[in-house]
Structures are given as C-alpha cells and as structure tokens.
Motif scaffolding. Sequence first.
Motif, PDB file in Angstrom:
ATOM      1  N   LEU A 127       0.817  -1.214   0.000  1.00 32.28           N
ATOM      2  CA  LEU A 127       0.000   0.000   0.000  1.00 32.28           C
ATOM      3  C   LEU A 127       0.847   1.258   0.000  1.00 32.28           C
ATOM      4  N   VAL A 128       1.918   1.257   0.768  1.00 28.16           N
ATOM      5  CA  VAL A 128       2.806   2.424   0.804  1.00 28.16           C
ATOM      6  C   VAL A 128       3.440   2.645  -0.562  1.00 28.16           C
ATOM      7  N   ARG A 129       3.850   1.574  -1.218  1.00 26.35           N
ATOM      8  CA  ARG A 129       4.431   1.705  -2.566  1.00 26.35           C
ATOM      9  C   ARG A 129       3.415   2.297  -3.528  1.00 26.35           C
ATOM     10  N   LEU A 130       2.173   1.810  -3.443  1.00 20.04           N
ATOM     11  CA  LEU A 130       1.120   2.349  -4.310  1.00 20.04           C
ATOM     12  C   LEU A 130       0.924   3.841  -4.067  1.00 20.04           C
ATOM     13  N   MET A 131       0.900   4.236  -2.801  1.00 18.45           N
ATOM     14  CA  MET A 131       0.667   5.639  -2.459  1.00 18.45           C
ATOM     15  C   MET A 131       1.829   6.526  -2.893  1.00 18.45           C
ATOM     16  N   GLU A 132       3.032   5.954  -2.895  1.00 16.73           N
ATOM     17  CA  GLU A 132       4.214   6.726  -3.276  1.00 16.73           C
ATOM     18  C   GLU A 132       4.356   6.842  -4.795  1.00 16.73           C
ATOM     19  N   VAL A 133       4.050   5.771  -5.497  1.00 17.63           N
ATOM     20  CA  VAL A 133       4.321   5.707  -6.936  1.00 17.63           C
ATOM     21  C   VAL A 133       3.129   6.148  -7.779  1.00 17.63           C
ATOM     22  N   LYS A 134       1.954   5.715  -7.399  1.00 17.04           N
ATOM     23  CA  LYS A 134       0.757   6.020  -8.174  1.00 17.04           C
ATOM     24  C   LYS A 134       0.172   7.372  -7.749  1.00 17.04           C
ATOM     25  N   LYS A 135      -0.424   8.047  -8.685  1.00 18.27           N
ATOM     26  CA  LYS A 135      -1.128   9.292  -8.357  1.00 18.27           C
ATOM     27  C   LYS A 135      -2.585   8.944  -8.035  1.00 18.27           C
ATOM     28  N   LEU A 136      -2.802   8.627  -6.779  1.00 14.80           N
ATOM     29  CA  LEU A 136      -4.132   8.180  -6.349  1.00 14.80           C
ATOM     30  C   LEU A 136      -4.999   9.396  -6.053  1.00 14.80           C
ATOM     31  N   LYS A 137      -5.348  10.106  -7.109  1.00 15.79           N
ATOM     32  CA  LYS A 137      -6.065  11.367  -6.963  1.00 15.79           C
ATOM     33  C   LYS A 137      -7.464  11.200  -6.378  1.00 15.79           C
ATOM     34  N   LYS A 138      -8.036  10.008  -6.526  1.00 20.33           N
ATOM     35  CA  LYS A 138      -9.398   9.790  -6.051  1.00 20.33           C
ATOM     36  C   LYS A 138      -9.438   9.203  -4.637  1.00 20.33           C
ATOM     37  N   LEU A 139      -8.271   8.884  -4.085  1.00 19.56           N
ATOM     38  CA  LEU A 139      -8.211   8.340  -2.728  1.00 19.56           C
ATOM     39  C   LEU A 139      -8.181   9.488  -1.724  1.00 19.56           C
ATOM     40  N   GLU A 140      -9.194   9.532  -0.853  1.00 14.99           N
ATOM     41  CA  GLU A 140      -9.282  10.595   0.152  1.00 14.99           C
ATOM     42  C   GLU A 140      -8.539  10.229   1.430  1.00 14.99           C
ATOM     43  N   SER A 141      -8.672   8.982   1.864  1.00  5.62           N
ATOM     44  CA  SER A 141      -7.977   8.508   3.059  1.00  5.62           C
ATOM     45  C   SER A 141      -7.917   6.987   3.019  1.00  5.62           C
ATOM     46  N   LEU A 142      -6.905   6.436   3.705  1.00  2.00           N
ATOM     47  CA  LEU A 142      -6.740   4.991   3.771  1.00  2.00           C
ATOM     48  C   LEU A 142      -6.595   4.595   5.240  1.00  2.00           C
ATOM     49  N   THR A 143      -7.549   3.801   5.735  1.00  2.00           N
ATOM     50  CA  THR A 143      -7.528   3.354   7.124  1.00  2.00           C
ATOM     51  C   THR A 143      -7.202   1.865   7.155  1.00  2.00           C
ATOM     52  N   LEU A 144      -6.168   1.518   7.928  1.00  2.00           N
ATOM     53  CA  LEU A 144      -5.727   0.137   8.036  1.00  2.00           C
ATOM     54  C   LEU A 144      -6.017  -0.372   9.438  1.00  2.00           C
ATOM     55  N   VAL A 145      -6.664  -1.536   9.514  1.00  2.00           N
ATOM     56  CA  VAL A 145      -7.030  -2.119  10.808  1.00  2.00           C
ATOM     57  C   VAL A 145      -6.176  -3.359  11.054  1.00  2.00           C
ATOM     58  N   THR A 146      -5.594  -3.437  12.252  1.00  2.00           N
ATOM     59  CA  THR A 146      -4.695  -4.540  12.577  1.00  2.00           C
ATOM     60  C   THR A 146      -4.753  -4.847  14.067  1.00  2.00           C
ATOM     61  N   ASP A 147      -4.406  -6.083  14.429  1.00  2.00           N
ATOM     62  CA  ASP A 147      -4.315  -6.412  15.850  1.00  2.00           C
ATOM     63  C   ASP A 147      -2.876  -6.258  16.349  1.00  2.00           C
ATOM     64  N   LYS A 148      -2.001  -5.755  15.452  1.00  2.00           N
ATOM     65  CA  LYS A 148      -0.595  -5.522  15.820  1.00  2.00           C
ATOM     66  C   LYS A 148      -0.200  -4.097  15.437  1.00  2.00           C
ATOM     67  N   LYS A 149      -0.947  -3.141  15.960  1.00  2.00           N
ATOM     68  CA  LYS A 149      -0.771  -1.734  15.581  1.00  2.00           C
ATOM     69  C   LYS A 149       0.654  -1.239  15.859  1.00  2.00           C
ATOM     70  N   LYS A 150       1.134  -1.448  17.063  1.00  2.00           N
ATOM     71  CA  LYS A 150       2.467  -0.945  17.434  1.00  2.00           C
ATOM     72  C   LYS A 150       3.553  -1.536  16.544  1.00  2.00           C
ATOM     73  N   LYS A 151       3.452  -2.833  16.276  1.00  2.00           N
ATOM     74  CA  LYS A 151       4.450  -3.518  15.446  1.00  2.00           C
ATOM     75  C   LYS A 151       4.428  -2.991  14.012  1.00  2.00           C
ATOM     76  N   LEU A 152       3.223  -2.752  13.481  1.00  2.00           N
ATOM     77  CA  LEU A 152       3.110  -2.249  12.107  1.00  2.00           C
ATOM     78  C   LEU A 152       3.619  -0.816  11.990  1.00  2.00           C
ATOM     79  N   ILE A 153       3.387   0.000  13.008  1.00  2.00           N
ATOM     80  CA  ILE A 153       3.891   1.380  12.983  1.00  2.00           C
ATOM     81  C   ILE A 153       5.416   1.378  12.959  1.00  2.00           C
ATOM     82  N   GLU A 154       6.025   0.512  13.784  1.00  2.00           N
ATOM     83  CA  GLU A 154       7.489   0.423  13.786  1.00  2.00           C
ATOM     84  C   GLU A 154       8.005  -0.094  12.449  1.00  2.00           C
ATOM     85  N   HIS A 155       7.282  -1.044  11.855  1.00  2.00           N
ATOM     86  CA  HIS A 155       7.654  -1.553  10.539  1.00  2.00           C
ATOM     87  C   HIS A 155       7.593  -0.442   9.496  1.00  2.00           C
ATOM     88  N   LEU A 156       6.562   0.375   9.574  1.00  2.00           N
ATOM     89  CA  LEU A 156       6.423   1.504   8.640  1.00  2.00           C
ATOM     90  C   LEU A 156       7.574   2.489   8.806  1.00  2.00           C
TER      91      LEU A 156
END
Length: 227
Positions: A56-85
């Motif tokens: 998803l990050v690659r898509l947001m960086e490379v593609k011009k997602l002009k129609k995407l207003e916001s992207l919400t990601l739901v996970t049971d490992k929030k802290k781990k995913l934030i550190e990964h990001l």
Amino acid sequence: MNVFINDIPLIIKKSSEKIFKHKYDLVLGKDDQFTSKDLVGDVLIRDVDAALIDRLVRLMEVKKLKKLESLTLVTDKKKKLIEHLKDQFKIIKAAGGLVIKDGKILMIYRLGMWDLPKGKLNKAEEERLGALREVEEECNIKVAITGELPNTWHSYAYKGKKILKKTSWFTMQCLDDTYMKPQAEEFIEEVRFMTPDEVLEVLADSYASIQFVIRDYLSAVKKAGKG
C-alpha cells in the motif's frame, strides 16, 4: 500516528477500536483482490499485515491516487506495524506552531500553499524550543507556547532517500507582532492573521497535514465553547 503519504492520510487502527463501516466508501479484507484504481474515496482495509502495508505504501508513493481521500488500516498488531512503517524511512524531526491573536490564526503563504510556520529541529534541539525558534524566525514575531496539538508525519523523497518527517505542533499566543514580516529566505510570501472562517476558506489550498492540525484545533475550541 497521523501519517500523510503524497498528502493522503494513512490511518492505522487497532482491531479492538470501534469502526463505523458506513463512513467508508470501500471496505476490504486482507485477502481481497484490488488495484490502485479501486482505491477511491475513504477506504478501509481489515487485518493488515506487514506485506500488505508495504504494498500500500508503494502504491501511495508511486501512483497518483487522486481519487483516494484517506486509507484506514485495521490490525491487531498496531504498534508492530507502525514500527515496521517507520523502518522504511529516514526519520527527520520538525516543530511548528498554530499562533493565536484575538481569536485569529496566523497563516503563512509559501510556494503556492497556505501553511503554518514550522521547520526542522537542530541537532538535539528540544521540540518546544525548536517550535518557538521556527515560528519567530519565519514570521518575525514573539510568541509563547500555550498547549500541544497532535503530531503529524509526512513522507517525501530527497536525493533518492525516503524521508518521514515528524512534526511536533503547539498552540501559541502572539506576544508581539509589531515587526511581523515573512522570512523571504524560506520562500514565505505572506504572513496573515485570519479569522477561523477565513482559514476554512483557504484550507483547500493547504496540505492535508495542515488541514488536520487546524481542524483538530478548531474542533477543540468548539467543544470548549459548548462546555
């Protein structure tokens, strides 16, 4: 963590948080097939893992997602995913302020966008001191910190490197604007105090992260007024 990639809000939530699905234009599961063209409006994706967030990050960086207003990601490992990001970027720290005088908000006009005064911290500089320094340098005024606002993170590329800038935000009171003027070296063309209504009128010509900070402040003021 309020992340903005290509000026699009990326929100990470815990699976245990309450989700109002009717607020989203598209709701996907981890195993659902989709392309960049499907990401339109406010999108929610459930059960996100590290591999999917990378895609998803690659898509947001490379593609011009002009129609995407916001992207919400739901996970049971929030802290781990934030550190990964975070691990995918070089982290740079900055600080800035939302300055108030007689109920008006200080806005600056820089590079064709309405903005709030802010800038990178010096090495080992404390956030509050850096925020005061940047605001006073960019606007040639004197201010005092009165409170804190949510931090923002936004990504950009610089010399082939992926940068994630963390900006610490503070509310400030203007103490003296006798000699207020824009700092030309920072490409600031105008410094102006605006009423909340005037600010809302120009928000379309500001960055998503700036819109987020200002709306958070105005929401808090409105709630305090009702209280």
